[in-house]
Design a protein around this motif. Sequence first.
Motif, PDB file in Angstrom:
ATOM      1  N   ASP A 157       0.827  -1.191   0.000  1.00 26.07           N
ATOM      2  CA  ASP A 157       0.000   0.000   0.000  1.00 26.07           C
ATOM      3  C   ASP A 157       0.871   1.254   0.000  1.00 26.07           C
ATOM      4  O   ASP A 157       1.471   1.629   0.996  1.00 26.07           O
ATOM      5  CB  ASP A 157      -0.902  -0.018   1.231  1.00 26.07           C
ATOM      6  CG  ASP A 157      -1.901   1.125   1.233  1.00 26.07           C
ATOM      7  OD1 ASP A 157      -2.526   1.318   2.282  1.00 26.07           O
ATOM      8  OD2 ASP A 157      -2.061   1.795   0.206  1.00 26.07           O
ATOM      9  N   TYR A 182       3.419 -13.077  -1.354  1.00 19.81           N
ATOM     10  CA  TYR A 182       3.296 -11.637  -1.517  1.00 19.81           C
ATOM     11  C   TYR A 182       4.088 -10.920  -0.411  1.00 19.81           C
ATOM     12  O   TYR A 182       4.546 -11.555   0.554  1.00 19.81           O
ATOM     13  CB  TYR A 182       1.821 -11.240  -1.515  1.00 19.81           C
ATOM     14  CG  TYR A 182       1.116 -11.633  -2.802  1.00 19.81           C
ATOM     15  CD1 TYR A 182       1.392 -10.950  -3.984  1.00 19.81           C
ATOM     16  CD2 TYR A 182       0.221 -12.702  -2.838  1.00 19.81           C
ATOM     17  CE1 TYR A 182       0.776 -11.310  -5.190  1.00 19.81           C
ATOM     18  CE2 TYR A 182      -0.401 -13.075  -4.029  1.00 19.81           C
ATOM     19  CZ  TYR A 182      -0.107 -12.377  -5.204  1.00 19.81           C
ATOM     20  OH  TYR A 182      -0.693 -12.731  -6.388  1.00 19.81           O
ATOM     21  N   LYS A 603      -3.143  -3.536   4.293  1.00 22.11           N
ATOM     22  CA  LYS A 603      -3.374  -4.575   3.299  1.00 22.11           C
ATOM     23  C   LYS A 603      -4.698  -5.300   3.558  1.00 22.11           C
ATOM     24  O   LYS A 603      -5.521  -5.455   2.647  1.00 22.11           O
ATOM     25  CB  LYS A 603      -2.220  -5.573   3.314  1.00 22.11           C
ATOM     26  CG  LYS A 603      -2.410  -6.762   2.367  1.00 22.11           C
ATOM     27  CD  LYS A 603      -1.233  -7.708   2.461  1.00 22.11           C
ATOM     28  CE  LYS A 603      -1.453  -8.897   1.548  1.00 22.11           C
ATOM     29  NZ  LYS A 603      -2.582  -9.736   1.969  1.00 22.11           N
ATOM     30  N   GLN A 604      -4.881  -5.748   4.803  1.00 23.96           N
ATOM     31  CA  GLN A 604      -6.118  -6.470   5.112  1.00 23.96           C
ATOM     32  C   GLN A 604      -7.329  -5.563   4.947  1.00 23.96           C
ATOM     33  O   GLN A 604      -8.364  -5.988   4.425  1.00 23.96           O
ATOM     34  CB  GLN A 604      -6.054  -7.032   6.531  1.00 23.96           C
ATOM     35  CG  GLN A 604      -5.003  -8.113   6.714  1.00 23.96           C
ATOM     36  CD  GLN A 604      -5.007  -8.679   8.123  1.00 23.96           C
ATOM     37  OE1 GLN A 604      -6.035  -8.693   8.807  1.00 23.96           O
ATOM     38  NE2 GLN A 604      -3.845  -9.149   8.579  1.00 23.96           N
ATOM     39  N   GLU A 607      -8.111  -5.139   1.256  1.00 25.13           N
ATOM     40  CA  GLU A 607      -8.732  -6.323   0.656  1.00 25.13           C
ATOM     41  C   GLU A 607     -10.221  -6.382   0.973  1.00 25.13           C
ATOM     42  O   GLU A 607     -11.033  -6.790   0.139  1.00 25.13           O
ATOM     43  CB  GLU A 607      -8.019  -7.579   1.162  1.00 25.13           C
ATOM     44  CG  GLU A 607      -6.612  -7.732   0.596  1.00 25.13           C
ATOM     45  CD  GLU A 607      -5.869  -8.904   1.232  1.00 25.13           C
ATOM     46  OE1 GLU A 607      -6.380  -9.436   2.257  1.00 25.13           O
ATOM     47  OE2 GLU A 607      -4.796  -9.263   0.727  1.00 25.13           O
ATOM     48  N   PHE A 610     -12.030  -2.954  -0.835  1.00 29.00           N
ATOM     49  CA  PHE A 610     -12.023  -2.872  -2.295  1.00 29.00           C
ATOM     50  C   PHE A 610     -12.121  -4.234  -2.972  1.00 29.00           C
ATOM     51  O   PHE A 610     -12.381  -4.309  -4.168  1.00 29.00           O
ATOM     52  CB  PHE A 610     -10.760  -2.151  -2.758  1.00 29.00           C
ATOM     53  CG  PHE A 610     -10.542  -0.845  -2.039  1.00 29.00           C
ATOM     54  CD1 PHE A 610     -11.444   0.199  -2.186  1.00 29.00           C
ATOM     55  CD2 PHE A 610      -9.459  -0.665  -1.196  1.00 29.00           C
ATOM     56  CE1 PHE A 610     -11.257   1.400  -1.516  1.00 29.00           C
ATOM     57  CE2 PHE A 610      -9.268   0.536  -0.518  1.00 29.00           C
ATOM     58  CZ  PHE A 610     -10.169   1.562  -0.673  1.00 29.00           C
ATOM     59  N   GLY A 611     -11.907  -5.294  -2.171  1.00 28.32           N
ATOM     60  CA  GLY A 611     -12.063  -6.636  -2.716  1.00 28.32           C
ATOM     61  C   GLY A 611     -13.414  -7.215  -2.394  1.00 28.32           C
ATOM     62  O   GLY A 611     -14.266  -7.413  -3.269  1.00 28.32           O
ATOM     63  N   GLN A 612     -13.660  -7.416  -1.098  1.00 26.87           N
ATOM     64  CA  GLN A 612     -14.926  -8.030  -0.692  1.00 26.87           C
ATOM     65  C   GLN A 612     -16.113  -7.096  -0.862  1.00 26.87           C
ATOM     66  O   GLN A 612     -17.182  -7.507  -1.323  1.00 26.87           O
ATOM     67  CB  GLN A 612     -14.826  -8.478   0.760  1.00 26.87           C
ATOM     68  CG  GLN A 612     -13.763  -9.536   1.032  1.00 26.87           C
ATOM     69  CD  GLN A 612     -13.689  -9.914   2.493  1.00 26.87           C
ATOM     70  OE1 GLN A 612     -14.625  -9.708   3.263  1.00 26.87           O
ATOM     71  NE2 GLN A 612     -12.558 -10.464   2.904  1.00 26.87           N
ATOM     72  N   ASN A 614     -16.154  -4.207  -2.659  1.00 31.65           N
ATOM     73  CA  ASN A 614     -16.182  -3.579  -3.983  1.00 31.65           C
ATOM     74  C   ASN A 614     -16.414  -2.067  -3.919  1.00 31.65           C
ATOM     75  O   ASN A 614     -17.109  -1.493  -4.775  1.00 31.65           O
ATOM     76  CB  ASN A 614     -17.250  -4.226  -4.867  1.00 31.65           C
ATOM     77  CG  ASN A 614     -16.913  -5.656  -5.226  1.00 31.65           C
ATOM     78  OD1 ASN A 614     -15.764  -5.953  -5.549  1.00 31.65           O
ATOM     79  ND2 ASN A 614     -17.903  -6.528  -5.145  1.00 31.65           N
ATOM     80  N   LYS A 619      -5.699   3.909  -6.399  1.00 31.30           N
ATOM     81  CA  LYS A 619      -4.455   3.161  -6.288  1.00 31.30           C
ATOM     82  C   LYS A 619      -3.321   4.086  -5.846  1.00 31.30           C
ATOM     83  O   LYS A 619      -3.326   5.271  -6.133  1.00 31.30           O
ATOM     84  CB  LYS A 619      -4.103   2.508  -7.629  1.00 31.30           C
ATOM     85  CG  LYS A 619      -5.111   1.449  -8.075  1.00 31.30           C
ATOM     86  CD  LYS A 619      -4.703   0.804  -9.383  1.00 31.30           C
ATOM     87  CE  LYS A 619      -5.690  -0.281  -9.788  1.00 31.30           C
ATOM     88  NZ  LYS A 619      -5.298  -0.919 -11.068  1.00 31.30           N
ATOM     89  N   THR A 628      -5.452   3.095   1.642  1.00 33.95           N
ATOM     90  CA  THR A 628      -6.368   3.161   2.798  1.00 33.95           C
ATOM     91  C   THR A 628      -5.974   4.339   3.687  1.00 33.95           C
ATOM     92  O   THR A 628      -6.096   4.283   4.912  1.00 33.95           O
ATOM     93  CB  THR A 628      -6.335   1.851   3.607  1.00 33.95           C
ATOM     94  OG1 THR A 628      -4.981   1.610   4.041  1.00 33.95           O
ATOM     95  CG2 THR A 628      -6.818   0.680   2.785  1.00 33.95           C
TER      96      THR A 628
END
Length: 949
Positions: A157, A182, A603-604, A607, A610-612, A614, A619, A628
């Motif tokens: 990040d 990663y 990072k968590q 995720e 923006f991952g779960q 949406n 960036k 974040t």
Amino acid sequence: MSNSGTKPGNGQHLHLIDGSAFIFRAYHALPPLTRKSDGLPVGAVAGFCNMLWKYIEDARGDDAPTHAAVIFDHGSVTFRNNIYDQYKSNRPDLPEDLKPQFPLTREATLAFNVASIEVPDYEADDIIATLSCQMRDAGGRVTIISSDKDLMQLVGDGVAMLDPIKNKLIGRDEVFEKFGVYPDRVVDVQSLAGDAVDNVPGAPGIGIKTAAQLIQEYGDLDNLLASAEQIKQPKRRQTLIDNAEQIRLSRRLVTLDCETPLDFGLDKLEVRTPDPENLISFLNKMEFRTLTKRVADRFDVDAPAPSPVPAPIPGSATTAPARATAEAPAAPDMPPIDRGAYVTISDEATLAAWLAEITDKGAVAIDTETTGLDEMRADLVGVSLCVEAGRAAYIPLGHVLGQADLFGGGARAEGQMALDRALALLKPVLEDPGVLKILHNAKYDWKILARYGIRMTPVDDTMLMSYALNAGRHNHGMDELSETYLHHSAQPIKDLIGSGKAQITFDRVAIDAATAYAAEDADVTWRLWQLFRPQLPAEGVDTVYETLERPMIEVLAGMEMTGVRIDPDHLRAMSGNFSQKMAQLEQEAESLAGTRFNLGSPKQLGEILFGQMNLTGSKTGKSGAMSTSADVLEDLAAEGHDLPARVLDWRQVSKLKSTYTDALPQHVNPETGRVHTSYSIAGAQTGRLASTDPNLQNIPVRSEEGRRIREAFVAGPGMRLVSLDYSQIELRILAHVADIPALRQAFLDGLDIHALTASQMFNVPIEGMDPMIRRSAKAINFGVIYGISGFGLARNLRIPRAEAQAFIDTYFQRFPEIRAYMDRTVADAKRDGFVRTLFGRRIHTPGINQSGPAVGGARRAAINAPIQGAAADIIRRAMIRMPEAIRDIPAKMLLQVHDELVFEVEESAVEPLITAAREVMEGAAEPAVKLSVPLLVDAGVGASWAEAH
């Protein structure tokens, strides 16, 4: 490129260059090269300079860095050697022809006007990690210029790497290609695989590939070691069981330290364009003719004839940030500094002779040596004196032999006078008003000697002279000034006391070594005084020094020594409440996320958001990681998303807990029972004071948590705290300096300035005004002083950017005098290279005439400096007059927090104090400046700071 005046944060981009990698790459890639004039090996320096020049030339364009630094290893021994004495023990010795080139690469870095950073006891990688975390946490981006695999754990990040040889960006995917995991699991893999180059043991027989498979299977190293007995392959199972502690040790060795102690902020790493004269002078001395011509052509200047004089090898590399490009005046005509010429004063007769000469001369440079940096706790070890350039002496008073025992003792070293007798002889001279005492950072020595019953007067301070002359150009520490103006590298203190866990206190230093070091400081101070003193009137800043700088020494020393009472029990209770609140916020956040996660892990969090979930984000550079930062979370919270709001609340509580409620009780002096902050007089270039150790100026003003922290600052028995705070002082100064009739009249009439501004802008009556309209006007009123943009105002008000820009446009239409002031101030800064406050304070504006994205920050700084600087000058003038004004009142000034002064006063004298202090503060500008608007001061009283504030 130039970036003076910008503050780290959103939109900022920090480049961190791995200096050691540059050096070794240059050394091994190029054939040996020596300087013709004296045969000095310079091949690695030549390659280093060419790489640095290429970097500077390439680092231009839309994605140019706003901040940059070259990071070096300070030495071969670091704190990791204390953890594991075999760390890096198998590395070969440096080639003999490379050793003398290391200090020259530091000198080269400064010649290119790039910050050069190294820290004793830490590796360059740790400094890179710390700066990366600081910039990332501030909302900026970081690019690490290196291909070192050890730095890949930082990628994520806001942090990317760039291989300078392959010109290839290293992001998360590239790290995965290298390690099979990663970045957040790189340390786990390295801990298992070890490192033969650095002699990190790891687990025998487990390489990168196997380590990655194990971490992927078990999630992380701790879970792997906890589950080792369940592994099916017998050999691998036994290896992990037998070597668990060795693996954990390896993890400590490979984990980079993100808390490396740094004595500067990110703002000191702002990008600056090389000064062609300084750079070409260095390159010419090194006899790099091709690069000299290339640089001369780039800046369209004539390349000088090659210099026949060898370039000196500096005695020690500087860790200071890049210096300003202003040409330093020639050093005064003085004999060279000779540390071997100083004398040790160990008897009364010799000291009496020196003191007689000092009294006859009427001036002496002084420096004290102590056992620490805390003036309220450190013990006096010795005093150094200088009566003319080259003639200096040291009086040892507290040196001991051997190691400290349980009580901190040790046999007293021979060759010293008794402390009380020496001070009795010194006291009449140090307090003699006919003898000028010359010091550097005099407030420190003043407080030390005051604790021993000596109150020095009168005092000159070379640090404050430099500050009056050169605010905005460079820092004002003695070592940097010695190098810049005397062309002499003073002996580093670490040469005597070491660093890290092996560091000793100055009382353990041998007296002969202490004499050479301490007397040199007094000698350097004398020389700087001879250089700076005549410059003050020549540069028109003698009044600033005499009225705004010099008198602050004793005023602040008195405040700091008084200290402020706190209630530790209240803070401990708050820490407990904060812990509970953090736990509650964690539960709420995890409930909103639908899973457990670490709220402190960007990072968590990224995720999940923006991952779960949406959610829409941004960036942080080419790595593709989602930001974040606080700005991003605030935007998401404003859109109605609960999880980002909970995380913001958690971060706020966590910061308050660690910074204040946990830390403040640790700062209570056991002898006084009070907290004693320290104010930096020469910190901010605008003249504002900075509070440190602890910082008492950044406690939140408007939040409930901030109010409760202020409740812990309490008055003594029978006393009250009184707070006096200037009302809208910077807006009042703006109305005066920009000559704005509408605002000036509003202040004269005592109107609500924000409501008036809203009325002027939006043509609405003041009576019954919508609070949101007034809030918009207030945001612009304060934001315009700092050059707020449409984007910034939109963020503050949570409105569309176009609407915010329309507000600003309307503002300047209604108050055209402000635009005229801004244009006039920028023009003055471009012409003169500095701006001045109403009281004559000169604030230099390096970068104002440069081009590129950084010029906007330089422009905003130039506009703000006269306003913020004038406000700082006014409160300084008030503080200087205050002791005399309240001399007969049982009260003491305790704190200065921006525009506020806090006093402790007997209950019966509250009203007399308020009357006297308010009169001083409201009249502080006069007679030097007659403001066209009145200064008003609000007063509050209470048993605690919260009640008074």
